[in-house]
Design an enzyme around this catalytic site. Structure first.
Site, PDB file in Angstrom:
ATOM      1  N   MET A  35       0.841  -1.200   0.000  1.00 16.72           N
ATOM      2  CA  MET A  35       0.000   0.000   0.000  1.00 16.72           C
ATOM      3  C   MET A  35       0.876   1.251   0.000  1.00 16.72           C
ATOM      4  SD  MET A  35      -3.445  -0.949   1.951  1.00 16.72           S
ATOM      5  CE  MET A  35      -2.931  -0.699   3.640  1.00 16.72           C
ATOM      6  N   TYR A  37       4.128   3.998   0.815  1.00  9.59           N
ATOM      7  CA  TYR A  37       4.858   4.599   1.940  1.00  9.59           C
ATOM      8  C   TYR A  37       5.888   3.569   2.400  1.00  9.59           C
ATOM      9  CZ  TYR A  37       5.549   8.433   5.115  1.00  9.59           C
ATOM     10  OH  TYR A  37       6.089   9.525   5.750  1.00  9.59           O
ATOM     11  N   HIS A  42       9.316  -3.417   3.488  1.00 10.27           N
ATOM     12  CA  HIS A  42       8.876  -3.678   2.105  1.00 10.27           C
ATOM     13  C   HIS A  42      10.079  -4.012   1.218  1.00 10.27           C
ATOM     14  CE1 HIS A  42       5.638  -0.717   3.440  1.00 10.27           C
ATOM     15  NE2 HIS A  42       4.917  -1.742   3.032  1.00 10.27           N
TER      16      HIS A  42
HETATM   17  P1  AMP Z   1       1.478  -2.938   3.432  1.00 11.47           P
HETATM   18  O1  AMP Z   1       2.040  -1.874   2.536  1.00 11.47           O
HETATM   19  O2  AMP Z   1       1.430  -2.557   4.862  1.00 11.47           O
HETATM   20  O3  AMP Z   1       0.187  -3.515   2.914  1.00 11.47           O
HETATM   21  O4  AMP Z   1       2.529  -4.126   3.373  1.00 11.47           O
HETATM   22  C1  AMP Z   1       2.886  -4.717   2.163  1.00 11.47           C
HETATM   23  C2  AMP Z   1       3.660  -5.976   2.450  1.00 11.47           C
HETATM   24  O5  AMP Z   1       4.820  -5.658   3.215  1.00 11.47           O
HETATM   25  C3  AMP Z   1       2.860  -6.994   3.275  1.00 11.47           C
HETATM   26  O6  AMP Z   1       3.126  -8.296   2.795  1.00 11.47           O
HETATM   27  C4  AMP Z   1       3.413  -6.791   4.662  1.00 11.47           C
HETATM   28  O7  AMP Z   1       3.312  -7.929   5.479  1.00 11.47           O
HETATM   29  C5  AMP Z   1       4.863  -6.472   4.354  1.00 11.47           C
HETATM   30  N1  AMP Z   1       5.484  -5.764   5.481  1.00 11.47           N
HETATM   31  C6  AMP Z   1       5.069  -4.616   6.064  1.00 11.47           C
HETATM   32  N2  AMP Z   1       5.850  -4.307   7.112  1.00 11.47           N
HETATM   33  C7  AMP Z   1       6.779  -5.288   7.196  1.00 11.47           C
HETATM   34  C8  AMP Z   1       7.865  -5.556   8.090  1.00 11.47           C
HETATM   35  N3  AMP Z   1       8.151  -4.749   9.117  1.00 11.47           N
HETATM   36  N4  AMP Z   1       8.591  -6.663   7.885  1.00 11.47           N
HETATM   37  C9  AMP Z   1       8.317  -7.511   6.847  1.00 11.47           C
HETATM   38  N5  AMP Z   1       7.310  -7.315   5.975  1.00 11.47           N
HETATM   39  C10 AMP Z   1       6.551  -6.225   6.153  1.00 11.47           C
END
Ligand code: AMP
Length: 313
Positions: A35, A37, A42
């Site tokens: 998503m 940012y 990521h």
């Molecule tokens: P999001 O942008 O929050 O939807 O996250 C996108 C992807 O990044 C998802 O698969 C999350 O689980 C992964 N992600 C977010 N934060 C972390 C983190 N601290 N460590 C590992 N993967 C992450």
């Protein structure tokens, strides 16, 4: 490869054409849905993905289908240019950034909207998509796994996640997709959905990345004040304590949960849930006998933070 400019694709037909052409040339397409940012968590997924693929696609799309109208969709942070620079400079480049404007815009409204508005007025649980006037009415549900943990306080969340991931899989048509274990339940739900619905996509779970103070990296951390951020480290500290205690033989879950909840309350946080569950089935455990994961969601101010710790005794 270094500092490579990604191709930015905003149209879903263009995205599908690119992917089909790449796969027709024998390339393995790897995919990381996000998503935006972006932070190092990521970027670590990008690195993981490159181990399993020849070409990498990152999507940046804040999915209204997984937010309910009273949640933080409108304040979800974004920085598209910054994200592109991070992918270029810190992840050695990716091949494509898929950045669609609205994946629920089907170009014609068909009347379902009014029914959904009524749902909203009657107080039924809905997502921001039902309220958007675009007539989307097809949802993917992973019926048992979506219910506990985050599903208890966010009833439309995993329905929205499974649906958008399905849509993205159908548009990007990857061979491999990487999800972070930071969102443990989400990772398990996607694995199950892919198995149950026979998607020909390999799902990889990547390790949770933390900041040096222990806080799990998250796009939402930017909303924490410096003081809240300091207090929020009580989440990871107490999880590490619980893991050590379990490994020393304290395997009764209620005792471990009490330890964590007390520490977070004392730091001024509000625990949404704290559960020790089986790593695969996500069934709540009373004692740690099989590989377990301690999952937690807690509020510090207006920010809901997720964390978890795998525990094997
Ligand atoms: P999001 O942008 O929050 O939807 O996250 C996108 C992807 O990044 C998802 O698969 C999350 O689980 C992964 N992600 C977010 N934060 C972390 C983190 N601290 N460590 C590992 N993967 C992450």
């Amino acid at each position: 490869m270094e500092n490579k400019e990604p191709l930015i694709i905003t149209d879903k037909d263009d995205m599908r054409r690119w992917s089909r052409s790449a796969r027709a040339q024998g390339k393995i397409v790897g995919f990381i849905p996000t998503m935006g940012y972006l932070h190092e968590g990521h970027l670590s997924l990008v690195q993981e993905c490159k181990q399993h693929s020849n070409l990498t696609v990152v999507s940046i799309y804040v999915n209204p289908g997984q937010f309910s109208p009273n949640e933080d969709l409108s304040t979800y942070p974004s920085d598209f240019i910054g994200d592109i620079n991070k992918l270029k400079n810190k992840a050695d480049g990716v091949d494509v950034v898929f950045h669609p404007k609205d994946l629920y815009d089907y170009g014609k409204h068909d009347g379902v909207v009014n029914a959904r508005r009524n749902d909203l007025e009657e107080g039924k649980v809905v997502s921001c998509v039902e309220n958007s006037g675009q007539g989307h009415e097809t949802w993917v549900r992973v019926e048992r796994l979506e219910k506990g943990l985050c599903g208890s306080s966010r009833p439309v969340f995993f329905r929205g996640v499974a649906t958008i991931v399905t849509k993205l899989f159908n548009i990007v048509e990857p061979d491999v997709a990487v999800f972070g274990k930071k969102d443990y339940q989400q990772w398990r739900i996607i694995e199950r959905m892919v198995r149950d619905l026979d998607f020909g996509i390999k799902i990889i779970g990547a390790e949770l990345l933390r900041d040096p103070d222990g806080l799990a990296k998250s796009s939402r951390n930017v909303h924490l004040s410096p003081e809240q951020r300091k207090k929020a480290t009580s989440i990871s500290e107490s999880l590490f304590h619980a893991k050590t205690a379990a490994q020393k033989g304290q395997v009764v879950c209620i005792e471990l949960k009490d330890l964590v909840i007390k520490t977070i309350h004392e730091a001024g946080g509000k625990v949404d849930y704290a559960e020790i569950v089986d790593q695969e089935s996500l069934e709540v455990l009373e004692e740690i006998k099989s590989p377990a994961v301690f999952c937690i969601a807690a509020w510090f101010g207006n920010v809901r933070l997720l964390d978890n710790m795998e525990i094997v005794v």
